[in-house]
Design a protein around this motif. Structure first.
Motif, PDB file in Angstrom:
ATOM      1  N   PHE A   1       0.815  -1.212   0.000  1.00  0.00           N
ATOM      2  CA  PHE A   1       0.000   0.000   0.000  1.00  0.00           C
ATOM      3  C   PHE A   1       0.855   1.271   0.000  1.00  0.00           C
ATOM      4  CE2 PHE A   1      -2.643  -3.386   1.738  1.00  0.00           C
ATOM      5  CZ  PHE A   1      -3.661  -3.361   0.805  1.00  0.00           C
ATOM      6  N   ALA A   2       1.955   1.266   0.718  1.00  0.00           N
ATOM      7  CA  ALA A   2       2.856   2.421   0.695  1.00  0.00           C
ATOM      8  C   ALA A   2       3.488   2.567  -0.685  1.00  0.00           C
ATOM      9  CB  ALA A   2       3.939   2.286   1.763  1.00  0.00           C
ATOM     10  N   GLY A   3       3.560   1.460  -1.434  1.00  0.00           N
ATOM     11  CA  GLY A   3       4.105   1.478  -2.778  1.00  0.00           C
ATOM     12  C   GLY A   3       3.080   1.870  -3.833  1.00  0.00           C
ATOM     13  N   GLY A   4       1.929   2.334  -3.403  1.00  0.00           N
ATOM     14  CA  GLY A   4       0.920   2.822  -4.337  1.00  0.00           C
ATOM     15  C   GLY A   4      -0.279   1.927  -4.531  1.00  0.00           C
ATOM     16  N   GLY A   5      -0.310   0.781  -3.857  1.00  0.00           N
ATOM     17  CA  GLY A   5      -1.421  -0.143  -4.023  1.00  0.00           C
ATOM     18  C   GLY A   5      -2.708   0.357  -3.402  1.00  0.00           C
ATOM     19  N   ASP A   6      -3.823   0.025  -4.045  1.00  0.00           N
ATOM     20  CA  ASP A   6      -5.139   0.368  -3.512  1.00  0.00           C
ATOM     21  C   ASP A   6      -5.964  -0.924  -3.376  1.00  0.00           C
ATOM     22  OD1 ASP A   6      -6.130  -0.300  -6.078  1.00  0.00           O
ATOM     23  OD2 ASP A   6      -6.199   1.789  -6.723  1.00  0.00           O
ATOM     24  N   SER A   7      -7.210  -0.776  -2.986  1.00  0.00           N
ATOM     25  CA  SER A   7      -8.035  -1.956  -2.728  1.00  0.00           C
ATOM     26  C   SER A   7      -8.291  -2.766  -3.999  1.00  0.00           C
ATOM     27  CB  SER A   7      -9.357  -1.560  -2.071  1.00  0.00           C
ATOM     28  OG  SER A   7     -10.086  -0.676  -2.902  1.00  0.00           O
ATOM     29  N   PHE A   8      -8.464  -2.111  -5.127  1.00  0.00           N
ATOM     30  CA  PHE A   8      -8.672  -2.833  -6.382  1.00  0.00           C
ATOM     31  C   PHE A   8      -7.427  -3.654  -6.738  1.00  0.00           C
ATOM     32  CE2 PHE A   8      -8.199  -3.149 -10.992  1.00  0.00           C
ATOM     33  CZ  PHE A   8      -9.342  -3.864 -11.299  1.00  0.00           C
ATOM     34  N   GLN A   9      -6.264  -3.043  -6.648  1.00  0.00           N
ATOM     35  CA  GLN A   9      -5.020  -3.748  -6.953  1.00  0.00           C
ATOM     36  C   GLN A   9      -4.776  -4.881  -5.963  1.00  0.00           C
ATOM     37  OE1 GLN A   9      -3.000  -0.021  -6.829  1.00  0.00           O
ATOM     38  NE2 GLN A   9      -2.370  -0.171  -8.976  1.00  0.00           N
ATOM     39  N   ALA A  10      -5.151  -4.673  -4.708  1.00  0.00           N
ATOM     40  CA  ALA A  10      -5.012  -5.727  -3.701  1.00  0.00           C
ATOM     41  C   ALA A  10      -5.904  -6.913  -4.053  1.00  0.00           C
ATOM     42  CB  ALA A  10      -5.352  -5.186  -2.317  1.00  0.00           C
ATOM     43  N   ALA A  11      -7.132  -6.631  -4.489  1.00  0.00           N
ATOM     44  CA  ALA A  11      -8.047  -7.706  -4.879  1.00  0.00           C
ATOM     45  C   ALA A  11      -7.507  -8.457  -6.094  1.00  0.00           C
ATOM     46  CB  ALA A  11      -9.436  -7.133  -5.174  1.00  0.00           C
ATOM     47  N   LEU A  12      -6.961  -7.736  -7.050  1.00  0.00           N
ATOM     48  CA  LEU A  12      -6.379  -8.352  -8.241  1.00  0.00           C
ATOM     49  C   LEU A  12      -5.198  -9.250  -7.873  1.00  0.00           C
ATOM     50  CD1 LEU A  12      -6.190  -8.507 -11.357  1.00  0.00           C
ATOM     51  CD2 LEU A  12      -4.709  -6.495 -11.244  1.00  0.00           C
ATOM     52  N   ALA A  13      -4.280  -8.731  -7.057  1.00  0.00           N
ATOM     53  CA  ALA A  13      -3.100  -9.501  -6.650  1.00  0.00           C
ATOM     54  C   ALA A  13      -3.503 -10.735  -5.842  1.00  0.00           C
ATOM     55  CB  ALA A  13      -2.146  -8.618  -5.845  1.00  0.00           C
ATOM     56  N   THR A  14      -4.447 -10.567  -4.938  1.00  0.00           N
ATOM     57  CA  THR A  14      -4.886 -11.685  -4.096  1.00  0.00           C
ATOM     58  C   THR A  14      -5.571 -12.761  -4.937  1.00  0.00           C
ATOM     59  OG1 THR A  14      -5.150 -10.181  -2.231  1.00  0.00           O
ATOM     60  CG2 THR A  14      -6.215 -12.315  -2.047  1.00  0.00           C
ATOM     61  N   ALA A  15      -6.381 -12.346  -5.899  1.00  0.00           N
ATOM     62  CA  ALA A  15      -7.053 -13.316  -6.772  1.00  0.00           C
ATOM     63  C   ALA A  15      -6.032 -14.107  -7.586  1.00  0.00           C
ATOM     64  CB  ALA A  15      -8.028 -12.596  -7.703  1.00  0.00           C
ATOM     65  N   THR A  16      -4.989 -13.442  -8.032  1.00  0.00           N
ATOM     66  CA  THR A  16      -3.944 -14.132  -8.789  1.00  0.00           C
ATOM     67  C   THR A  16      -3.221 -15.141  -7.916  1.00  0.00           C
ATOM     68  OG1 THR A  16      -3.685 -12.190 -10.205  1.00  0.00           O
ATOM     69  CG2 THR A  16      -1.903 -13.808 -10.240  1.00  0.00           C
ATOM     70  N   VAL A  17      -2.917 -14.772  -6.679  1.00  0.00           N
ATOM     71  CA  VAL A  17      -2.263 -15.693  -5.742  1.00  0.00           C
ATOM     72  C   VAL A  17      -3.178 -16.890  -5.469  1.00  0.00           C
ATOM     73  CG1 VAL A  17      -1.446 -15.962  -3.360  1.00  0.00           C
ATOM     74  CG2 VAL A  17      -0.761 -13.961  -4.703  1.00  0.00           C
TER      75      VAL A  17
ATOM     76  N   GLY B   1      -4.037 -22.265  -5.692  1.00  0.00           N
ATOM     77  CA  GLY B   1      -5.263 -22.934  -5.285  1.00  0.00           C
ATOM     78  C   GLY B   1      -5.607 -22.709  -3.824  1.00  0.00           C
ATOM     79  N   LEU B   2      -5.400 -21.486  -3.359  1.00  0.00           N
ATOM     80  CA  LEU B   2      -5.628 -21.166  -1.946  1.00  0.00           C
ATOM     81  C   LEU B   2      -6.973 -20.494  -1.728  1.00  0.00           C
ATOM     82  CD1 LEU B   2      -2.118 -19.673  -1.076  1.00  0.00           C
ATOM     83  CD2 LEU B   2      -2.950 -21.995  -0.613  1.00  0.00           C
ATOM     84  N   GLU B   3      -7.457 -20.603  -0.512  1.00  0.00           N
ATOM     85  CA  GLU B   3      -8.680 -19.920  -0.095  1.00  0.00           C
ATOM     86  C   GLU B   3      -8.283 -18.753   0.805  1.00  0.00           C
ATOM     87  OE1 GLU B   3     -11.782 -20.567  -1.118  1.00  0.00           O
ATOM     88  OE2 GLU B   3     -10.998 -22.142  -2.406  1.00  0.00           O
ATOM     89  N   ILE B   4      -7.627 -17.750   0.230  1.00  0.00           N
ATOM     90  CA  ILE B   4      -7.242 -16.572   1.003  1.00  0.00           C
ATOM     91  C   ILE B   4      -8.067 -15.382   0.547  1.00  0.00           C
ATOM     92  CG2 ILE B   4      -4.886 -17.378   1.438  1.00  0.00           C
ATOM     93  CD1 ILE B   4      -3.975 -15.369  -0.760  1.00  0.00           C
ATOM     94  N   THR B   5      -8.135 -14.371   1.392  1.00  0.00           N
ATOM     95  CA  THR B   5      -8.884 -13.165   1.067  1.00  0.00           C
ATOM     96  C   THR B   5      -7.928 -11.972   1.038  1.00  0.00           C
ATOM     97  OG1 THR B   5      -9.357 -12.606   3.369  1.00  0.00           O
ATOM     98  CG2 THR B   5     -10.908 -14.109   2.263  1.00  0.00           C
ATOM     99  N   VAL B   6      -8.452 -10.852   0.607  1.00  0.00           N
ATOM    100  CA  VAL B   6      -7.682  -9.609   0.582  1.00  0.00           C
ATOM    101  C   VAL B   6      -7.208  -9.259   1.993  1.00  0.00           C
ATOM    102  CG1 VAL B   6      -7.801  -7.133   0.061  1.00  0.00           C
ATOM    103  CG2 VAL B   6      -8.877  -8.784  -1.464  1.00  0.00           C
ATOM    104  N   GLN B   7      -7.936  -9.716   2.987  1.00  0.00           N
ATOM    105  CA  GLN B   7      -7.553  -9.408   4.371  1.00  0.00           C
ATOM    106  C   GLN B   7      -6.138  -9.882   4.685  1.00  0.00           C
ATOM    107  OE1 GLN B   7      -9.617  -7.529   6.424  1.00  0.00           O
ATOM    108  NE2 GLN B   7      -7.730  -7.354   7.598  1.00  0.00           N
ATOM    109  N   LEU B   8      -5.707 -10.974   4.087  1.00  0.00           N
ATOM    110  CA  LEU B   8      -4.340 -11.453   4.318  1.00  0.00           C
ATOM    111  C   LEU B   8      -3.334 -10.415   3.844  1.00  0.00           C
ATOM    112  CD1 LEU B   8      -2.616 -13.860   5.331  1.00  0.00           C
ATOM    113  CD2 LEU B   8      -2.503 -14.600   2.944  1.00  0.00           C
TER     114      LEU B   8
ATOM    115  N   ARG C   1       3.145 -20.726   3.966  1.00  0.00           N
ATOM    116  CA  ARG C   1       2.539 -21.499   5.058  1.00  0.00           C
ATOM    117  C   ARG C   1       1.191 -22.067   4.646  1.00  0.00           C
ATOM    118  NH1 ARG C   1       2.629 -18.055  10.421  1.00  0.00           N
ATOM    119  NH2 ARG C   1       4.753 -17.338  10.223  1.00  0.00           N
ATOM    120  N   CYS C   2       0.386 -21.234   3.996  1.00  0.00           N
ATOM    121  CA  CYS C   2      -0.935 -21.699   3.533  1.00  0.00           C
ATOM    122  C   CYS C   2      -0.803 -22.867   2.572  1.00  0.00           C
ATOM    123  CB  CYS C   2      -1.698 -20.550   2.867  1.00  0.00           C
ATOM    124  SG  CYS C   2      -2.266 -19.257   3.985  1.00  0.00           S
TER     125      CYS C   2
END
Length: 87
Positions: free
Chosen positions: A38-54, A59-66, A82-83
């Motif tokens: 986030f300090a590097g310029g990330g916002d909630s949309f980019q976080a959702a995109l990155a998390t979905a790609t991960v 094949g993980l069940e993680i959310t943006v909250q991680l 770890r996951c």
């Protein structure tokens, strides 16, 4: 938990790939394990995109909250590793 060399070696492939994912989401190169999403310029949309790609990549069940809870590349990568291990 220890953060010794074995942990670093085990998470390095994850850190490299997640850096690529973050770079694509942020539109800027991410190479440092200390990079803060986030300090590097990330916002909630980019976080959702990155998390979905991960999620798809491993094949993980993680959310943006991680990512919100662990926005530093090295820490997030360790959590993802770890996951994967816990599956």
């Amino acid at each position: 938990m220890t953060g010794g060399p074995a942990t670093d070696e085990a998470t390095e492939p994850y850190r490299r790939r997640i850096a690529e994912i973050w770079s694509a989401a942020l539109g800027t190169p991410v190479t440092d394990a200390g990079h803060h999403f986030f300090a590097g310029g990330g916002d909630s949309f980019q976080a959702a995109l990155a998390t979905a790609t991960v999620r798809r990549e491993w094949g993980l069940e993680i959310t943006v909250q991680l990512l919100i809870d662990h926005p530093v590349l090295g820490d997030f990568s360790e959590r993802v590793a770890r996951c994967v291990d816990e599956r």
